[in-house]
Design a protein around this motif. Sequence first.
Motif, PDB file in Angstrom:
ATOM      1  N   PRO A 109      10.225 -15.337   4.728  1.00 16.07           N
ATOM      2  CA  PRO A 109       9.740 -14.163   3.981  1.00 16.07           C
ATOM      3  C   PRO A 109       9.041 -13.154   4.877  1.00 16.07           C
ATOM      4  O   PRO A 109       8.526 -13.483   5.943  1.00 16.07           O
ATOM      5  CB  PRO A 109       8.769 -14.776   2.964  1.00 16.07           C
ATOM      6  CG  PRO A 109       8.326 -16.061   3.584  1.00 16.07           C
ATOM      7  CD  PRO A 109       9.500 -16.576   4.360  1.00 16.07           C
ATOM      8  N   SER A 110       9.023 -11.933   4.407  1.00 20.49           N
ATOM      9  CA  SER A 110       8.390 -10.840   5.146  1.00 20.49           C
ATOM     10  C   SER A 110       6.892 -11.050   5.273  1.00 20.49           C
ATOM     11  O   SER A 110       6.238 -11.560   4.360  1.00 20.49           O
ATOM     12  CB  SER A 110       8.661  -9.512   4.436  1.00 20.49           C
ATOM     13  OG  SER A 110       7.906  -8.461   4.996  1.00 20.49           O
ATOM     14  N   ARG A 111       6.352 -10.647   6.416  1.00 21.97           N
ATOM     15  CA  ARG A 111       4.903 -10.618   6.609  1.00 21.97           C
ATOM     16  C   ARG A 111       4.403  -9.185   6.692  1.00 21.97           C
ATOM     17  O   ARG A 111       3.198  -8.944   6.675  1.00 21.97           O
ATOM     18  CB  ARG A 111       4.543 -11.343   7.917  1.00 21.97           C
ATOM     19  CG  ARG A 111       4.899 -12.825   7.941  1.00 21.97           C
ATOM     20  CD  ARG A 111       3.998 -13.647   7.056  1.00 21.97           C
ATOM     21  NE  ARG A 111       2.613 -13.590   7.478  1.00 21.97           N
ATOM     22  CZ  ARG A 111       2.085 -14.315   8.456  1.00 21.97           C
ATOM     23  NH1 ARG A 111       2.856 -15.152   9.148  1.00 21.97           N
ATOM     24  NH2 ARG A 111       0.800 -14.225   8.751  1.00 21.97           N
ATOM     25  N   LEU A 112       5.326  -8.239   6.805  1.00 18.22           N
ATOM     26  CA  LEU A 112       4.951  -6.842   6.966  1.00 18.22           C
ATOM     27  C   LEU A 112       4.799  -6.133   5.627  1.00 18.22           C
ATOM     28  O   LEU A 112       3.977  -5.233   5.484  1.00 18.22           O
ATOM     29  CB  LEU A 112       6.020  -6.129   7.818  1.00 18.22           C
ATOM     30  CG  LEU A 112       5.750  -4.697   8.261  1.00 18.22           C
ATOM     31  CD1 LEU A 112       4.505  -4.611   9.131  1.00 18.22           C
ATOM     32  CD2 LEU A 112       6.957  -4.141   9.015  1.00 18.22           C
ATOM     33  N   ILE A 113       5.600  -6.544   4.652  1.00 15.72           N
ATOM     34  CA  ILE A 113       5.602  -5.913   3.330  1.00 15.72           C
ATOM     35  C   ILE A 113       4.764  -6.754   2.372  1.00 15.72           C
ATOM     36  O   ILE A 113       4.906  -7.982   2.337  1.00 15.72           O
ATOM     37  CB  ILE A 113       7.047  -5.793   2.795  1.00 15.72           C
ATOM     38  CG1 ILE A 113       7.934  -5.057   3.802  1.00 15.72           C
ATOM     39  CG2 ILE A 113       7.063  -5.084   1.445  1.00 15.72           C
ATOM     40  CD1 ILE A 113       7.499  -3.648   4.132  1.00 15.72           C
ATOM     41  N   PRO A 114       3.879  -6.156   1.592  1.00 19.97           N
ATOM     42  CA  PRO A 114       3.068  -6.931   0.647  1.00 19.97           C
ATOM     43  C   PRO A 114       3.935  -7.675  -0.371  1.00 19.97           C
ATOM     44  O   PRO A 114       4.951  -7.148  -0.840  1.00 19.97           O
ATOM     45  CB  PRO A 114       2.217  -5.860  -0.056  1.00 19.97           C
ATOM     46  CG  PRO A 114       2.327  -4.634   0.761  1.00 19.97           C
ATOM     47  CD  PRO A 114       3.588  -4.712   1.534  1.00 19.97           C
ATOM     48  N   LYS A 115       3.526  -8.896  -0.707  1.00 19.88           N
ATOM     49  CA  LYS A 115       4.293  -9.697  -1.659  1.00 19.88           C
ATOM     50  C   LYS A 115       4.424  -9.011  -3.016  1.00 19.88           C
ATOM     51  O   LYS A 115       5.388  -9.234  -3.745  1.00 19.88           O
ATOM     52  CB  LYS A 115       3.630 -11.064  -1.845  1.00 19.88           C
ATOM     53  CG  LYS A 115       3.703 -11.962  -0.625  1.00 19.88           C
ATOM     54  CD  LYS A 115       3.041 -13.300  -0.905  1.00 19.88           C
ATOM     55  CE  LYS A 115       3.116 -14.213   0.332  1.00 19.88           C
ATOM     56  NZ  LYS A 115       2.473 -15.524   0.088  1.00 19.88           N
ATOM     57  N   ARG A 147       8.480   4.725  -0.049  1.00 13.76           N
ATOM     58  CA  ARG A 147       8.010   3.724  -0.998  1.00 13.76           C
ATOM     59  C   ARG A 147       6.772   3.069  -0.391  1.00 13.76           C
ATOM     60  O   ARG A 147       6.561   3.120   0.833  1.00 13.76           O
ATOM     61  CB  ARG A 147       9.083   2.691  -1.318  1.00 13.76           C
ATOM     62  CG  ARG A 147       9.553   1.871  -0.159  1.00 13.76           C
ATOM     63  CD  ARG A 147      10.605   0.853  -0.595  1.00 13.76           C
ATOM     64  NE  ARG A 147      10.165   0.063  -1.719  1.00 13.76           N
ATOM     65  CZ  ARG A 147      10.750   0.071  -2.922  1.00 13.76           C
ATOM     66  NH1 ARG A 147      11.806   0.816  -3.136  1.00 13.76           N
ATOM     67  NH2 ARG A 147      10.291  -0.676  -3.898  1.00 13.76           N
ATOM     68  N   PRO A 148       5.926   2.435  -1.194  1.00 12.11           N
ATOM     69  CA  PRO A 148       4.664   1.907  -0.673  1.00 12.11           C
ATOM     70  C   PRO A 148       4.821   0.976   0.518  1.00 12.11           C
ATOM     71  O   PRO A 148       4.087   1.099   1.501  1.00 12.11           O
ATOM     72  CB  PRO A 148       4.074   1.177  -1.883  1.00 12.11           C
ATOM     73  CG  PRO A 148       4.638   1.884  -3.061  1.00 12.11           C
ATOM     74  CD  PRO A 148       6.023   2.297  -2.666  1.00 12.11           C
ATOM     75  N   GLY A 149       5.765   0.029   0.469  1.00 13.27           N
ATOM     76  CA  GLY A 149       5.920  -0.907   1.578  1.00 13.27           C
ATOM     77  C   GLY A 149       6.231  -0.206   2.885  1.00 13.27           C
ATOM     78  O   GLY A 149       5.683  -0.554   3.936  1.00 13.27           O
ATOM     79  N   LEU A 150       7.111   0.794   2.843  1.00 15.53           N
ATOM     80  CA  LEU A 150       7.472   1.539   4.049  1.00 15.53           C
ATOM     81  C   LEU A 150       6.329   2.438   4.496  1.00 15.53           C
ATOM     82  O   LEU A 150       6.069   2.587   5.695  1.00 15.53           O
ATOM     83  CB  LEU A 150       8.740   2.356   3.797  1.00 15.53           C
ATOM     84  CG  LEU A 150       9.999   1.547   3.460  1.00 15.53           C
ATOM     85  CD1 LEU A 150      11.181   2.462   3.170  1.00 15.53           C
ATOM     86  CD2 LEU A 150      10.340   0.585   4.598  1.00 15.53           C
TER      87      LEU A 150
END
Length: 472
Positions: A109-115, A147-150
């Motif tokens: 799973p990603s660690r850069l993008i919030p869950k 978008r928020p993650g980016l």
Amino acid sequence: MRALARKGKSAAARLYRGYNRHRVSNAPAPSTKQVRILLLHANGMGGTIRTVFNLAGYLARDHDVEIVSVLKEAEQPFFPIDPRVKFRFLDDRLRPAPNPLRALLSKRPSRLIPKEESAYHRFNLWTDLKLARYIRSLENGVLIGTRPGLNLAMAQLALPSVITIGQEHVALRTQAEPVQALIKWRYRRLDALATLTKADLADYRNTLPKKPRKLIRIPNAVPPMTGGVSKLDAKVAVAVGRMTRIKGFHRLITAWQTVAETHPDWKLRIFGAGPQEETLAQLIVELGLEGKVELPGPTSDVGAELERASIYVLSSRHEGFPMTILEAMAKGLAIVSFNSPHGPKEMISHEVDGLLVKPRTNANLAASIIRVIEDEHLRRGLAARAIETARTYDVDAIGQQWDALLAELLARRTGTYTRPERRPAETPESSTATNPESTDPAATGEAADPEAADPEAPRQEAPRQEVRHRSL
């Protein structure tokens, strides 16, 4: 152990800041010639993609524009795009190369993008690596997130020599609390944050403890469409959108049962695709609406479908800035929409260029649709005034706002920016309560925080506890 860990993080943070300073000192001069726009999946369907393509086409007149898509899951773009716009894909999932590292990281799973980010499941450690490497490779130019993650990744990883702009397509209040917490801390490092609505701009103004240098509202522009305006003689109502629960199509179909009882000669067409499609098809059968409600699937020619209708209905639970309303207005349809404060409420003047309905009330939605069907004078009046409203969102008018924003951000970087003088209030009684755009910083987009407003101030460093992300 904890003390040792804190010292390690502190040392890593100092090394990171030093490395940034070294790269910035050798970076090219600030420039807005190159504009890169980050998207999740450029070849997909959706309002954000359509509006980004529209903006990219306008900016390509005077800038070198590249759309950087995290994912590639379709061979060609679903929407048309200006041929001057370039594309880059970070994770081509159509032709995955036999890379052992990729195979390993793609399973984690990603660690850069919030869950809690709505698209979290689309990211993984491989996309983290590709995205981080790309952002860190940039030394100047403009980088726009969508978008928020980016936006969060961009604020965390971009060199201070890169002009960063966060663009929000979804209202702040609809974000999960952990995402809002990260937004409050990291968005201050952006050069600018552009919202689509005044309501969302006010929310950011009131929520962010330290703000980007520029907070501004720039709505989306009406994209080019084929054909002409509707003749309003077709007994057809339409809705367009991804078939998810948030779009409220189940409410619209339920409301149409009432409409069909009194006006069986009218038809509802819902264009789109998504996880709710099968459920909605079942609901149509259960309510006995076969032949009265149709699900034709997605369409790449929205203009043609709108031209063949007379009413547009928006039934979403909440919206940011629904492009379909603007498109329907430009095509001269009568609009009936739930009264969402972040979008429809700002775009539609009730009883002038559309009808606003109390949210999540099927009976009221049905009553408003029936009213527009039965009152031809009302229907044509709403449609005519909707065309006038749509003209204020012309691509050139909105594009000029982006031109002005880029010019200002560059001037701030080069030390040539001069803050415009504020006009004094016309009367002593004038206040932000009665005229918020005359004196409220949220309307002018100026940061109230002195550090954020200073064009010479360095970009804020990230908190120590976030350094682990920076190692990517």
